[in-house]
Motif scaffolding. Structure first.
Motif, mmCIF file in Angstrom:
data_model
loop_
_atom_site.group_PDB
_atom_site.id
_atom_site.type_symbol
_atom_site.label_atom_id
_atom_site.label_comp_id
_atom_site.label_asym_id
_atom_site.label_seq_id
_atom_site.Cartn_x
_atom_site.Cartn_y
_atom_site.Cartn_z
ATOM 1 N N THR A 83 0.807 -1.364 -0.006
ATOM 2 C CA THR A 83 -0.157 0.072 0.002
ATOM 3 C C THR A 83 0.711 1.228 0.006
ATOM 4 N N ALA A 84 1.730 1.345 0.712
ATOM 5 C CA ALA A 84 2.748 2.575 0.888
ATOM 6 C C ALA A 84 3.576 2.662 -0.473
ATOM 7 N N LEU A 85 4.072 1.706 -1.003
ATOM 8 C CA LEU A 85 4.841 1.832 -2.150
ATOM 9 C C LEU A 85 4.073 2.204 -3.479
ATOM 10 N N CYS A 86 2.900 1.642 -3.521
ATOM 11 C CA CYS A 86 1.913 1.921 -4.371
ATOM 12 C C CYS A 86 1.290 3.516 -4.593
ATOM 13 N N LEU A 87 1.231 3.752 -3.201
ATOM 14 C CA LEU A 87 0.558 5.126 -3.133
ATOM 15 C C LEU A 87 1.588 6.363 -3.392
ATOM 16 N N GLY A 88 2.841 6.108 -2.691
ATOM 17 C CA GLY A 88 4.078 6.823 -2.923
ATOM 18 C C GLY A 88 4.336 6.820 -4.370
ATOM 19 N N ALA A 89 4.435 5.960 -5.212
ATOM 20 C CA ALA A 89 4.645 5.718 -6.428
ATOM 21 C C ALA A 89 3.694 6.594 -7.300
ATOM 22 N N LEU A 90 2.375 6.058 -6.964
ATOM 23 C CA LEU A 90 1.411 6.968 -7.796
ATOM 24 C C LEU A 90 1.390 8.560 -7.863
ATOM 25 N N ALA A 91 1.710 8.909 -6.171
ATOM 26 C CA ALA A 91 1.727 10.251 -5.995
ATOM 27 C C ALA A 91 3.043 11.138 -6.864
ATOM 28 N N ARG A 92 4.079 10.127 -6.587
ATOM 29 C CA ARG A 92 5.333 10.768 -7.346
ATOM 30 C C ARG A 92 4.957 11.047 -8.685
ATOM 31 N N VAL A 93 4.305 10.198 -9.619
ATOM 32 C CA VAL A 93 4.163 10.257 -11.210
ATOM 33 C C VAL A 93 2.792 11.306 -11.353
ATOM 34 N N GLY A 94 2.183 11.740 -10.456
ATOM 35 C CA GLY A 94 1.060 12.620 -10.592
ATOM 36 C C GLY A 94 -0.234 11.854 -10.916
ATOM 37 N N ALA A 95 -0.427 10.500 -10.460
ATOM 38 C CA ALA A 95 -1.683 9.903 -10.814
ATOM 39 C C ALA A 95 -2.664 10.373 -9.684
ATOM 40 N N ALA A 96 -3.918 9.877 -9.917
ATOM 41 C CA ALA A 96 -4.895 10.450 -8.997
ATOM 42 C C ALA A 96 -4.945 9.851 -7.699
ATOM 43 N N VAL A 97 -4.501 10.642 -6.677
ATOM 44 C CA VAL A 97 -4.420 9.880 -5.262
ATOM 45 C C VAL A 97 -4.839 11.298 -4.483
ATOM 46 N N ASP A 98 -5.610 11.095 -3.252
ATOM 47 C CA ASP A 98 -6.012 11.836 -2.484
ATOM 48 C C ASP A 98 -5.245 11.801 -1.179
ATOM 49 N N GLY A 99 -4.430 12.792 -1.219
ATOM 50 C CA GLY A 99 -3.318 13.089 0.164
ATOM 51 C C GLY A 99 -3.877 12.504 1.406
#
Length: 296
Positions: free
Chosen positions: A110-126
Protein backbone atom coordinates in the motif's frame (compact mmCIF):
# COMPACT_ATOMS: atom_id res chain seq x y z
CA UNK A 1 29.72 -8.66 -17.56
CA UNK A 2 29.94 -6.17 -20.40
CA UNK A 3 33.26 -6.03 -22.28
CA UNK A 4 35.33 -2.95 -21.44
CA UNK A 5 34.65 -1.25 -24.75
CA UNK A 6 30.89 -1.65 -24.26
CA UNK A 7 31.04 0.00 -20.86
CA UNK A 8 32.75 3.04 -22.36
CA UNK A 9 35.91 2.39 -20.32
CA UNK A 10 39.26 1.49 -21.77
CA UNK A 11 40.00 -1.03 -19.02
CA UNK A 12 37.69 -2.79 -16.56
CA UNK A 13 37.87 -1.19 -13.12
CA UNK A 14 39.05 2.18 -14.44
CA UNK A 15 37.59 5.26 -12.75
CA UNK A 16 34.56 6.22 -14.84
CA UNK A 17 33.77 9.82 -15.67
CA UNK A 18 30.39 11.45 -15.16
CA UNK A 19 29.87 11.06 -18.92
CA UNK A 20 30.57 7.33 -18.66
CA UNK A 21 27.96 7.06 -15.94
CA UNK A 22 25.36 9.07 -17.85
CA UNK A 23 25.85 6.85 -20.88
CA UNK A 24 25.42 3.76 -18.72
CA UNK A 25 22.23 5.23 -17.21
CA UNK A 26 20.77 5.93 -20.66
CA UNK A 27 21.54 2.40 -21.85
CA UNK A 28 20.09 0.88 -18.69
CA UNK A 29 16.93 2.96 -18.98
CA UNK A 30 16.35 1.42 -22.40
CA UNK A 31 16.78 -2.08 -20.99
CA UNK A 32 14.41 -1.23 -18.16
CA UNK A 33 11.74 0.04 -20.54
CA UNK A 34 12.03 -3.13 -22.63
CA UNK A 35 11.49 -5.29 -19.56
CA UNK A 36 7.98 -3.95 -18.97
CA UNK A 37 5.35 -6.62 -19.50
CA UNK A 38 2.25 -6.36 -21.68
CA UNK A 39 0.02 -5.71 -18.67
CA UNK A 40 2.18 -2.75 -17.58
CA UNK A 41 4.02 -4.52 -14.77
CA UNK A 42 7.72 -5.10 -14.17
CA UNK A 43 8.31 -8.75 -13.26
CA UNK A 44 9.14 -10.21 -9.87
CA UNK A 45 10.02 -13.91 -9.86
CA UNK A 46 10.81 -16.59 -7.31
CA UNK A 47 14.51 -17.33 -6.85
CA UNK A 48 14.98 -20.73 -8.43
CA UNK A 49 17.27 -22.04 -5.70
CA UNK A 50 14.82 -21.17 -2.90
CA UNK A 51 11.56 -22.85 -1.85
CA UNK A 52 8.46 -21.41 -3.46
CA UNK A 53 6.62 -19.02 -1.20
CA UNK A 54 3.10 -17.65 -1.27
CA UNK A 55 1.51 -16.55 -4.48
CA UNK A 56 2.99 -13.32 -5.75
CA UNK A 57 3.03 -11.16 -8.83
CA UNK A 58 4.58 -8.01 -10.22
CA UNK A 59 2.73 -5.37 -8.19
CA UNK A 60 5.47 -4.78 -5.64
CA UNK A 61 8.29 -4.63 -8.15
CA UNK A 62 6.29 -2.35 -10.44
CA UNK A 63 5.70 0.18 -7.67
CA UNK A 64 9.39 0.10 -6.78
CA UNK A 65 10.55 0.64 -10.37
CA UNK A 66 8.08 3.47 -10.86
CA UNK A 67 9.20 5.21 -7.65
CA UNK A 68 12.87 4.95 -8.60
CA UNK A 69 13.01 5.44 -12.33
CA UNK A 70 9.79 6.96 -13.71
CA UNK A 71 11.54 10.07 -15.13
CA UNK A 72 13.69 7.83 -17.35
CA UNK A 73 10.82 5.71 -18.67
CA UNK A 74 8.66 6.59 -21.68
CA UNK A 75 5.49 8.42 -20.68
CA UNK A 76 3.40 5.64 -22.18
CA UNK A 77 5.21 3.07 -20.04
CA UNK A 78 4.66 5.13 -16.88
CA UNK A 79 0.95 5.40 -17.68
CA UNK A 80 0.64 1.65 -18.22
CA UNK A 81 2.46 0.89 -14.99
CA UNK A 82 0.23 3.29 -13.04
CA UNK A 83 -2.89 1.75 -14.59
CA UNK A 84 -1.67 -1.73 -13.68
CA UNK A 85 -1.27 -0.65 -10.06
CA UNK A 86 -4.61 1.17 -9.89
CA UNK A 87 -6.43 -1.89 -11.22
CA UNK A 88 -5.15 -3.83 -8.21
CA UNK A 89 -6.53 -1.42 -5.62
CA UNK A 90 -9.24 -3.06 -3.53
CA UNK A 91 -12.56 -1.65 -2.42
CA UNK A 92 -11.02 -0.15 0.71
CA UNK A 93 -8.31 1.60 -1.27
CA UNK A 94 -5.57 -0.80 -0.16
CA UNK A 95 -3.20 -3.19 -1.93
CA UNK A 96 -2.14 -6.79 -1.31
CA UNK A 97 0.88 -8.87 -2.30
CA UNK A 98 -1.12 -11.42 -4.33
CA UNK A 99 -3.78 -10.77 -6.94
CA UNK A 100 -5.82 -13.85 -6.04
CA UNK A 101 -7.14 -12.51 -2.74
CA UNK A 102 -5.27 -15.11 -0.70
CA UNK A 103 -3.47 -12.52 1.44
CA UNK A 104 -4.74 -9.53 3.45
CA UNK A 105 -3.74 -5.99 2.52
CA UNK A 106 -0.25 -5.05 3.66
CA UNK A 107 1.41 -1.78 4.57
CA UNK A 108 4.38 -2.27 2.24
CA UNK A 109 2.42 -2.75 -0.99
CA UNK A 110 0.00 0.00 0.00
CA UNK A 111 2.78 2.45 0.87
CA UNK A 112 4.87 1.79 -2.24
CA UNK A 113 1.86 1.99 -4.53
CA UNK A 114 0.57 5.23 -3.01
CA UNK A 115 4.01 6.82 -2.95
CA UNK A 116 4.83 5.83 -6.52
CA UNK A 117 1.44 6.98 -7.83
CA UNK A 118 1.78 10.31 -6.04
CA UNK A 119 5.29 10.73 -7.43
CA UNK A 120 4.13 10.30 -11.05
CA UNK A 121 1.09 12.56 -10.64
CA UNK A 122 -1.57 9.85 -10.69
CA UNK A 123 -4.94 10.38 -9.08
CA UNK A 124 -4.45 9.99 -5.32
CA UNK A 125 -6.04 11.88 -2.45
CA UNK A 126 -3.31 12.88 -0.03
CA UNK A 127 -5.45 13.32 3.07
CA UNK A 128 -7.65 10.29 2.50
CA UNK A 129 -4.77 8.04 1.52
CA UNK A 130 -2.68 9.09 4.52
CA UNK A 131 -5.61 8.01 6.72
CA UNK A 132 -5.66 4.66 4.93
CA UNK A 133 -1.95 4.14 5.60
CA UNK A 134 -2.48 4.95 9.25
CA UNK A 135 -4.91 2.06 9.54
CA UNK A 136 -1.76 -0.05 9.87
CA UNK A 137 -0.57 1.87 12.97
CA UNK A 138 -0.52 -0.11 16.19
CA UNK A 139 -1.54 1.55 19.44
CA UNK A 140 1.82 2.94 20.53
CA UNK A 141 3.41 1.91 17.24
CA UNK A 142 4.98 0.84 15.01
CA UNK A 143 3.14 0.28 11.73
CA UNK A 144 2.19 -3.37 11.44
CA UNK A 145 2.75 -5.12 8.15
CA UNK A 146 -0.62 -6.80 7.64
CA UNK A 147 -4.14 -5.44 8.16
CA UNK A 148 -5.57 -8.59 9.72
CA UNK A 149 -5.88 -10.30 13.08
CA UNK A 150 -4.53 -13.53 14.47
CA UNK A 151 -1.08 -14.66 13.36
CA UNK A 152 -0.93 -11.88 10.77
CA UNK A 153 -0.94 -9.33 13.56
CA UNK A 154 1.97 -10.74 15.58
CA UNK A 155 4.71 -8.26 16.41
CA UNK A 156 7.39 -10.48 14.91
CA UNK A 157 5.93 -9.49 11.54
CA UNK A 158 6.70 -5.80 12.11
CA UNK A 159 9.54 -4.74 9.82
CA UNK A 160 11.84 -1.67 9.84
CA UNK A 161 11.87 -1.38 6.04
CA UNK A 162 8.08 -1.49 5.93
CA UNK A 163 7.88 1.26 8.55
CA UNK A 164 10.33 3.46 6.66
CA UNK A 165 8.42 2.89 3.43
CA UNK A 166 5.22 4.07 5.11
CA UNK A 167 6.99 7.26 6.22
CA UNK A 168 8.21 7.78 2.65
CA UNK A 169 4.69 7.34 1.27
CA UNK A 170 3.24 9.80 3.79
CA UNK A 171 5.82 12.34 2.66
CA UNK A 172 5.01 11.73 -1.01
CA UNK A 173 1.32 12.24 -0.21
CA UNK A 174 2.10 15.58 1.44
CA UNK A 175 1.10 14.32 4.91
CA UNK A 176 3.38 15.41 7.78
CA UNK A 177 4.94 12.46 9.58
CA UNK A 178 3.96 12.39 13.24
CA UNK A 179 6.65 12.40 15.90
CA UNK A 180 5.51 9.04 17.29
CA UNK A 181 5.65 7.48 13.82
CA UNK A 182 9.18 8.68 13.25
CA UNK A 183 10.37 7.63 16.71
CA UNK A 184 9.00 4.14 16.18
CA UNK A 185 10.85 3.78 12.89
CA UNK A 186 14.05 5.18 14.40
CA UNK A 187 13.92 2.63 17.23
CA UNK A 188 13.38 -0.25 14.83
CA UNK A 189 16.22 0.83 12.54
CA UNK A 190 18.65 1.42 15.42
CA UNK A 191 17.93 -1.99 16.94
CA UNK A 192 18.15 -3.95 13.71
CA UNK A 193 21.04 -5.93 12.24
CA UNK A 194 21.12 -8.10 9.16
CA UNK A 195 18.19 -9.11 6.92
CA UNK A 196 14.62 -8.42 8.06
CA UNK A 197 11.50 -10.55 8.09
CA UNK A 198 10.67 -9.41 4.56
CA UNK A 199 13.93 -8.11 3.05
CA UNK A 200 17.02 -10.14 2.18
CA UNK A 201 19.70 -7.61 3.03
CA UNK A 202 20.70 -5.12 5.71
CA UNK A 203 21.42 -2.75 2.81
CA UNK A 204 17.65 -2.50 2.22
CA UNK A 205 17.25 -1.24 5.80
CA UNK A 206 20.00 1.32 5.27
CA UNK A 207 18.43 2.57 2.03
CA UNK A 208 14.86 2.72 3.35
CA UNK A 209 15.99 4.58 6.48
CA UNK A 210 18.23 7.15 4.83
CA UNK A 211 15.56 7.82 2.21
CA UNK A 212 13.38 9.26 4.99
CA UNK A 213 16.20 11.03 6.82
CA UNK A 214 16.95 8.37 9.45
CA UNK A 215 20.66 7.56 9.82
CA UNK A 216 21.24 4.07 11.20
CA UNK A 217 23.87 4.18 13.95
CA UNK A 218 25.42 1.04 12.42
CA UNK A 219 25.62 2.53 8.91
CA UNK A 220 28.91 1.36 7.44
CA UNK A 221 29.02 -0.08 3.91
CA UNK A 222 31.13 -3.16 3.29
CA UNK A 223 34.33 -2.90 1.24
CA UNK A 224 34.10 -3.08 -2.53
CA UNK A 225 35.56 -6.57 -2.50
CA UNK A 226 32.47 -7.79 -0.63
CA UNK A 227 30.18 -6.21 -3.25
CA UNK A 228 31.73 -7.77 -6.35
CA UNK A 229 29.12 -9.72 -8.26
CA UNK A 230 26.30 -8.15 -6.22
CA UNK A 231 24.88 -5.22 -8.19
CA UNK A 232 21.77 -4.74 -6.06
CA UNK A 233 23.75 -4.77 -2.82
CA UNK A 234 26.30 -2.35 -4.27
CA UNK A 235 23.56 -0.02 -5.51
CA UNK A 236 21.70 0.00 -2.18
CA UNK A 237 24.83 0.88 -0.21
CA UNK A 238 25.80 3.50 -2.80
CA UNK A 239 22.43 5.17 -2.26
CA UNK A 240 22.37 4.83 1.53
CA UNK A 241 25.89 5.57 2.73
CA UNK A 242 26.98 9.18 3.34
CA UNK A 243 30.02 8.32 1.23
CA UNK A 244 29.43 5.55 -1.34
CA UNK A 245 31.72 2.50 -1.15
CA UNK A 246 35.13 3.13 -2.69
CA UNK A 247 35.18 2.23 -6.36
CA UNK A 248 31.39 1.71 -6.49
CA UNK A 249 30.99 3.39 -9.88
CA UNK A 250 33.63 1.28 -11.58
CA UNK A 251 32.36 -1.84 -9.83
CA UNK A 252 28.79 -1.27 -11.03
CA UNK A 253 29.89 -0.66 -14.60
CA UNK A 254 32.10 -3.74 -14.56
CA UNK A 255 29.13 -5.83 -13.38
CA UNK A 256 26.93 -4.90 -16.33
CA UNK A 257 25.43 -7.59 -18.53
CA UNK A 258 26.07 -7.43 -22.26
CA UNK A 259 22.74 -5.66 -22.90
CA UNK A 260 23.59 -2.80 -20.51
CA UNK A 261 21.49 -4.04 -17.58
CA UNK A 262 22.32 -5.95 -14.42
CA UNK A 263 21.38 -9.40 -13.23
CA UNK A 264 18.65 -10.01 -10.68
CA UNK A 265 19.64 -10.52 -7.07
CA UNK A 266 17.49 -11.79 -4.14
CA UNK A 267 15.58 -8.83 -2.79
CA UNK A 268 12.48 -9.71 -0.74
CA UNK A 269 11.54 -12.81 1.20
CA UNK A 270 8.68 -14.52 3.00
CA UNK A 271 8.25 -17.71 4.96
CA UNK A 272 9.14 -19.59 2.88
CA UNK A 273 10.33 -18.17 -0.42
CA UNK A 274 12.65 -15.55 -1.86
CA UNK A 275 11.96 -13.28 -4.83
CA UNK A 276 14.12 -11.25 -7.19
CA UNK A 277 13.54 -8.81 -10.02
CA UNK A 278 15.95 -7.78 -12.73
CA UNK A 279 14.03 -4.52 -13.38
CA UNK A 280 14.25 -3.66 -9.67
CA UNK A 281 18.00 -4.30 -9.64
CA UNK A 282 18.40 -2.12 -12.75
CA UNK A 283 16.27 0.66 -11.24
CA UNK A 284 18.33 0.73 -8.05
CA UNK A 285 21.58 0.74 -10.02
CA UNK A 286 20.30 3.62 -12.14
CA UNK A 287 19.59 5.53 -8.93
CA UNK A 288 23.06 4.77 -7.60
CA UNK A 289 24.78 5.78 -10.82
CA UNK A 290 22.78 9.00 -10.91
CA UNK A 291 24.04 9.85 -7.42
CA UNK A 292 27.61 8.94 -8.31
CA UNK A 293 27.46 10.95 -11.54
CA UNK A 294 26.44 14.07 -9.66
CA UNK A 295 29.05 13.70 -6.91
CA UNK A 296 31.71 16.44 -6.83
Amino acid sequence: MAPAHESGLETPGAVPSALDLRRAIAAAAGVLAESQEADGGFPLVAVASQPLGSAGDSLFSTATVLALAAPLLPAEGVSRAAAYMLERRDGRGLWAWAADGSLPPDADDTALCLGALARVGAAVDGRRDARLLRKFWRWGGPFRTWLAGGAWNRRDRDDPVVNCNVLWALRELGAPVRAAERRAAERMVAAHRGPTRYYCSEASVAWAATRVGITPPWLRPPPGSALAGRPLECALWSLAAPTPPAGAAALLLDMRDADGGWRAEPWVQGNPGVWESRPVTIAFVIGALSRLASAP
